[in-house]
Design a protein around this motif. Structure first.
Motif, short mmCIF file in Angstrom:
data_model
loop_
_atom_site.label_atom_id
_atom_site.label_comp_id
_atom_site.label_asym_id
_atom_site.label_seq_id
_atom_site.Cartn_x
_atom_site.Cartn_y
_atom_site.Cartn_z
N GLU A 129 -6.79 -5.70 -4.52
CA GLU A 129 -6.28 -5.94 -3.04
C GLU A 129 -6.31 -7.65 -2.96
O GLU A 129 -7.39 -8.31 -3.17
N ILE A 186 -10.62 -3.25 -5.87
CA ILE A 186 -10.70 -2.12 -4.95
C ILE A 186 -12.24 -1.59 -4.95
O ILE A 186 -12.68 -1.42 -6.07
N GLY A 187 -12.70 -1.56 -3.98
CA GLY A 187 -14.05 -0.89 -3.96
C GLY A 187 -15.08 -2.02 -3.52
O GLY A 187 -16.16 -1.85 -3.00
N GLU A 202 -8.18 3.45 -0.30
CA GLU A 202 -8.90 2.87 -1.33
C GLU A 202 -9.85 4.04 -2.13
O GLU A 202 -10.17 3.80 -3.26
N GLN A 203 -10.24 4.87 -1.25
CA GLN A 203 -11.09 6.07 -1.80
C GLN A 203 -10.19 6.81 -3.04
O GLN A 203 -11.06 7.44 -4.17
N PRO A 233 0.89 -1.30 0.10
CA PRO A 233 -0.05 0.06 -0.05
C PRO A 233 0.84 1.35 0.05
O PRO A 233 0.46 2.22 -0.67
N LEU A 290 -7.83 5.19 -4.98
CA LEU A 290 -7.64 4.12 -5.93
C LEU A 290 -8.67 3.99 -6.85
O LEU A 290 -8.74 3.70 -7.99
N VAL A 291 -10.11 4.12 -6.23
CA VAL A 291 -11.10 3.67 -6.84
C VAL A 291 -11.70 4.61 -8.16
O VAL A 291 -12.06 4.47 -9.14
N LYS A 309 -3.43 -4.65 4.71
CA LYS A 309 -4.62 -4.22 4.43
C LYS A 309 -4.59 -2.82 3.71
O LYS A 309 -4.17 -1.79 4.41
N VAL A 310 -5.42 -2.69 2.68
CA VAL A 310 -5.54 -1.25 2.15
C VAL A 310 -6.53 -0.44 2.72
O VAL A 310 -7.49 -0.71 3.20
N LYS A 365 -8.84 2.73 4.28
CA LYS A 365 -9.89 3.41 3.63
C LYS A 365 -9.67 4.55 2.67
O LYS A 365 -10.26 4.86 1.66
#
Length: 350
Positions: free
Chosen positions: A186, A202-203, A174-175, A146, A177-178, A168-169, A171
């Protein structure tokens, strides 16, 4: 057609632009060990180990779930893992991949195995925190942790398909990356499963297993992995999951982190997820011995003490609210950046 064995090197395989046979690779390995850069030496050792007379390798586990140890992994199982990854992500001969992970650990070793087993053209670079900086090429596939993905956000368009693992990615990442117009996954796995056995876009919430893998749960609701091409024995984990089907699951948290507070079972990872965009630093929650509750939930934040507004805990259920907030100057972590909770706590007790 029979599956390739660990003795084979695909005739389409390239390393940094050069077609290399098995004999070439062994020569390159000696060169890496003797005069290579710091990140090339471990690859040299790995290549020589791969082509020796043994059918297995000895690999270090990361130590995120206990004391780091050395385990024996069959080379053919690593080949089978590479083939499953190739099937799942569509890695055909001639595809270009970027290798930017340290080869001391299984994830870095497996990127290399995928390349010479599947016939990929691999660019091998130093495992920096911003590996795409200064690179103008585009790649079909790459694996990152990450931190690397976070530091490479403006350059990730150079990769068509990215897998992120090791930790773990978060949050907030993730926001980011999407929003990107590339395929990002992931992954879920561990050294014992020879890197990932499942992935999710992702998402999305649920992981989907790779070919020839099925999953179930034990009486603790912990994940049990059946991957006969990788391990003759079923692999019983300490990861609490929600099973969707025998090929899909949602990760919930770690069984060994569960806090029993006054008879209420609290899963730290679920609480941490709710707080994920509200605490400005790295943090984790942990159960501390308490005369009344048995265990009380404590929030530990990295760095010097700061004021945390009580309103941030409004996203939590009544029993999930921390009874105390404490600060640890610096968290202990694995090589991949995964926080080691017990060692971090020990550092302030010492």
């Amino acid at each position: 057609m029979n599956n390739p064995t660990y003795h084979n090197v695909h005739n389409k395989f390239k390393l940094n632009g050069y077609h290399l046979t098995k004999e070439d690779l062994i020569r390159v390995a000696y060169s890496f060990i003797k005069e290579g850069d710091y990140f090339e030496k471990p690859l040299g050792v790995f290549i020589l180990d791969w082509f020796d007379d043994r059918s297995y390798l000895e690999i270090n586990t990361s130590g995120s779930t206990g004391t780091p140890k050395i385990i024996q992994v069959e080379k053919q199982a690593m080949v089978n893992s590479a083939l499953a990854t190739g099937d799942f992500f569509g890695l055909e001969p001639g595809k270009k991949i970027l290798h930017c992970l340290p080869t001391n650990y299984v994830a870095g070793k497996m990127m290399f195995v995928r390349a010479f087993i599947l016939g990929l053209e691999m660019e091998f670079v130093a495992p920096s925190s911003n590996p795409l900086e200064g690179i103008d090429e585009t790649f079909d596939f790459c694996g990152m942790v990450p931190l690397q993905a976070k530091n490479s956000l403006k350059d990730l368009h150079k990769i068509k398909k990215l897998i992120i693992g090791g930790v773990k990615v978060h949050k907030s990442l993730e926001q980011e990356l999407v929003k990107l117009p590339i395929e990002i996954y992931e992954t879920y796995g561990m050294t014992e499963t020879i890197t990932h056995i499942a992935a999710k876009k992702i998402g999305e919430e649920a992981f989907t297993v790779l070919p020839n893998v099925t999953v179930s749960v034990d009486e603790r609701h912990c994940l049990v992995i059946d991957a006969k091409n990788i391990s003759e024995e079923k692999i019983v984990t300490n990861d609490i999951v929600k099973i969707i089907s025998d090929t899909q699951f949602v990760w919930v948290g770690r069984y060994d982190n569960v806090i029993n507070s006054g008879g209420i079972k609290l899963i730290p990872e679920q609480i941490e997820e709710k707080l994920s965009t509200l605490i400005p630093r790295r943090y984790f929650v942990f159960g501390e011995s308490d005369a009344t509750l048995g265990e009380k939930l404590v929030l530990y934040i990295e760095g010097e003490p700061i004021k945390i507004d009580e309103s941030v805990f409004d996203v939590l259920d009544k029993y999930e609210r921390p009874k105390e907030v404490k600060f640890i100057p610096s968290f202990k972590q694995t090589a991949t950046g995964k926080i080691i909770r017990s060692e971090s706590l020990d550092s302030i007790k010492a």
